[in-house]
Design a protein around this motif. Structure first.
Motif, PDB file in Angstrom:
ATOM      1  N   VAL A  52     -60.320  75.008  15.768  1.00  0.00           N
ATOM      2  CA  VAL A  52     -60.165  74.235  16.826  1.00  0.00           C
ATOM      3  C   VAL A  52     -60.123  72.504  16.731  1.00  0.00           C
ATOM      4  O   VAL A  52     -61.214  72.264  15.786  1.00  0.00           O
ATOM      5  N   PRO A  53     -59.326  71.951  16.944  1.00  0.00           N
ATOM      6  CA  PRO A  53     -59.128  70.521  16.764  1.00  0.00           C
ATOM      7  C   PRO A  53     -60.963  70.020  17.515  1.00  0.00           C
ATOM      8  O   PRO A  53     -60.823  68.806  16.875  1.00  0.00           O
ATOM      9  N   SER A  54     -61.193  70.125  18.163  1.00  0.00           N
ATOM     10  CA  SER A  54     -62.466  69.305  19.689  1.00  0.00           C
ATOM     11  C   SER A  54     -62.560  70.740  20.237  1.00  0.00           C
ATOM     12  O   SER A  54     -61.855  70.505  21.374  1.00  0.00           O
ATOM     13  N   ILE A  55     -63.765  70.716  20.641  1.00  0.00           N
ATOM     14  CA  ILE A  55     -64.044  71.856  21.383  1.00  0.00           C
ATOM     15  C   ILE A  55     -63.940  71.584  22.963  1.00  0.00           C
ATOM     16  O   ILE A  55     -64.061  72.249  23.402  1.00  0.00           O
ATOM     17  N   ASP A  56     -63.613  70.160  23.092  1.00  0.00           N
ATOM     18  CA  ASP A  56     -63.994  69.802  24.648  1.00  0.00           C
ATOM     19  C   ASP A  56     -62.691  68.896  24.771  1.00  0.00           C
ATOM     20  O   ASP A  56     -62.286  68.120  26.127  1.00  0.00           O
ATOM     21  N   THR A  57     -61.630  70.353  24.762  1.00  0.00           N
ATOM     22  CA  THR A  57     -60.669  69.575  24.736  1.00  0.00           C
ATOM     23  C   THR A  57     -60.360  71.346  25.136  1.00  0.00           C
ATOM     24  O   THR A  57     -59.931  72.239  25.199  1.00  0.00           O
ATOM     25  N   TYR A 117     -58.943  75.389   3.173  1.00  0.00           N
ATOM     26  CA  TYR A 117     -58.522  76.369   3.471  1.00  0.00           C
ATOM     27  C   TYR A 117     -57.028  75.094   4.191  1.00  0.00           C
ATOM     28  O   TYR A 117     -55.748  75.737   5.186  1.00  0.00           O
ATOM     29  N   GLY A 118     -56.820  73.995   4.030  1.00  0.00           N
ATOM     30  CA  GLY A 118     -55.565  73.632   4.263  1.00  0.00           C
ATOM     31  C   GLY A 118     -55.101  72.529   5.469  1.00  0.00           C
ATOM     32  O   GLY A 118     -54.203  73.309   6.246  1.00  0.00           O
ATOM     33  N   VAL A 119     -56.471  72.880   6.195  1.00  0.00           N
ATOM     34  CA  VAL A 119     -55.807  72.824   7.793  1.00  0.00           C
ATOM     35  C   VAL A 119     -56.480  71.271   8.068  1.00  0.00           C
ATOM     36  O   VAL A 119     -56.110  70.909   9.660  1.00  0.00           O
ATOM     37  N   ALA A 120     -57.204  70.032   7.723  1.00  0.00           N
ATOM     38  CA  ALA A 120     -57.631  68.734   8.019  1.00  0.00           C
ATOM     39  C   ALA A 120     -56.481  68.064   8.085  1.00  0.00           C
ATOM     40  O   ALA A 120     -55.353  68.620   7.473  1.00  0.00           O
ATOM     41  N   ILE A 121     -56.483  67.474   9.160  1.00  0.00           N
ATOM     42  CA  ILE A 121     -55.303  66.170   9.508  1.00  0.00           C
ATOM     43  C   ILE A 121     -54.810  64.899   9.442  1.00  0.00           C
ATOM     44  O   ILE A 121     -56.974  64.723   9.954  1.00  0.00           O
ATOM     45  N   GLU A 122     -54.926  64.427   7.521  1.00  0.00           N
ATOM     46  CA  GLU A 122     -55.478  63.133   7.921  1.00  0.00           C
ATOM     47  C   GLU A 122     -54.744  62.045   8.035  1.00  0.00           C
ATOM     48  O   GLU A 122     -56.224  61.092   8.716  1.00  0.00           O
ATOM     49  N   GLU A 123     -54.576  62.204   8.765  1.00  0.00           N
ATOM     50  CA  GLU A 123     -53.662  60.820  10.207  1.00  0.00           C
ATOM     51  C   GLU A 123     -54.886  60.884  11.322  1.00  0.00           C
ATOM     52  O   GLU A 123     -54.963  59.697  11.647  1.00  0.00           O
ATOM     53  N   LEU A 124     -55.324  62.010  11.459  1.00  0.00           N
ATOM     54  CA  LEU A 124     -56.261  62.226  12.515  1.00  0.00           C
ATOM     55  C   LEU A 124     -57.833  62.539  12.358  1.00  0.00           C
ATOM     56  O   LEU A 124     -58.377  62.398  13.447  1.00  0.00           O
ATOM     57  N   ARG A 125     -58.264  62.802  11.237  1.00  0.00           N
ATOM     58  CA  ARG A 125     -59.250  63.499  10.688  1.00  0.00           C
ATOM     59  C   ARG A 125     -60.076  64.367  11.929  1.00  0.00           C
ATOM     60  O   ARG A 125     -60.636  64.810  11.976  1.00  0.00           O
ATOM     61  N   LEU A 126     -59.106  65.675  12.118  1.00  0.00           N
ATOM     62  CA  LEU A 126     -59.263  66.822  12.866  1.00  0.00           C
ATOM     63  C   LEU A 126     -59.043  67.890  12.109  1.00  0.00           C
ATOM     64  O   LEU A 126     -58.069  67.963  10.740  1.00  0.00           O
ATOM     65  N   LEU A 127     -59.378  69.098  12.790  1.00  0.00           N
ATOM     66  CA  LEU A 127     -59.439  70.178  11.605  1.00  0.00           C
ATOM     67  C   LEU A 127     -57.653  71.180  12.798  1.00  0.00           C
ATOM     68  O   LEU A 127     -58.183  70.555  13.974  1.00  0.00           O
ATOM     69  N   SER A 128     -57.148  71.605  12.015  1.00  0.00           N
ATOM     70  CA  SER A 128     -55.727  71.471  12.951  1.00  0.00           C
ATOM     71  C   SER A 128     -56.344  73.277  13.353  1.00  0.00           C
ATOM     72  O   SER A 128     -56.049  73.963  12.492  1.00  0.00           O
ATOM     73  N   ARG A 129     -55.300  73.165  14.585  1.00  0.00           N
ATOM     74  CA  ARG A 129     -55.281  74.966  15.057  1.00  0.00           C
ATOM     75  C   ARG A 129     -54.964  76.182  14.650  1.00  0.00           C
ATOM     76  O   ARG A 129     -53.903  76.090  13.616  1.00  0.00           O
TER      77      ARG A 129
END
Length: 166
Positions: A52-57, A117-129
């Motif tokens: 998940v990108p952020s558990i608080d969403t 695992y190829g899920v790091a979003i470069e622009e946001l430094r979040l993980l892609s769902r």
């Protein structure tokens, strides 16, 4: 690479995407007590890895609650939820929400999971769902890269894959 969008805008994922049949890549993330956790820590079990990108969403909260509810019904399956949230925030959220059937893990330190695992979003430094199922011999048996990060994954398909893995 699968095309992924965040709120309709294309994003670039860092790393190589994983495919069914691949050996599960190693990773090093942090537990809520700041101890290091790797894939090998759950060796011999089936792993359902919910990313998940952020558990608080909203969608992330719903995804984590759903897998927490289902985790107690799965035999020999360890459910891991990985995000870049700080371990302290994950611990606080889980305590407030009564999440106790899965383990939340933080990839904030070096994006080890995200890049492997190829899920790091470069622009946001979040993980892609995304969802991964890794069998007890560390082979990937299910992969879902959710095309729009703000959408839900296919819960039923992921749970069925976890039940069928061994």
């Amino acid at each position: 690479m699968a095309e992924v969008t965040f709120k309709g805008n294309p994003v670039k994922l860092i790393g190589s995407q994983v495919k069914v049949g691949d050996a599960a890549p190693q990773f090093k993330v942090l537990a809520n007590d700041l101890s290091e956790v790797t894939l090998d820590d759950s060796k011999g079990k089936v792993r359902l890895i919910s990313v998940v990108p952020s558990i608080d969403t909203g969608v992330c909260e719903q995804q984590t609650r759903r897998f927490n509810e289902e985790a107690s019904k799965l035999d020999n399956v360890e459910v891991l939820t990985i995000s870049v949230d700080l371990p302290f925030a994950q611990k606080r959220w889980c305590a407030a929400e009564g999440i106790d059937n899965l383990q939340t893990l933080s990839d904030h330190r070096d994006l080890s999971f995200g890049t492997n695992y190829g899920v790091a979003i470069e622009e946001l430094r979040l993980l892609s769902r995304s969802i991964f199922v890794v069998d007890s011999s560390d082979k990937v048996t299910y992969v879902e890269y959710v095309p729009e990060v703000t959408d839900h994954p296919n819960y039923d398909a992921a749970l069925e894959a976890a039940r069928n893995a061994n």
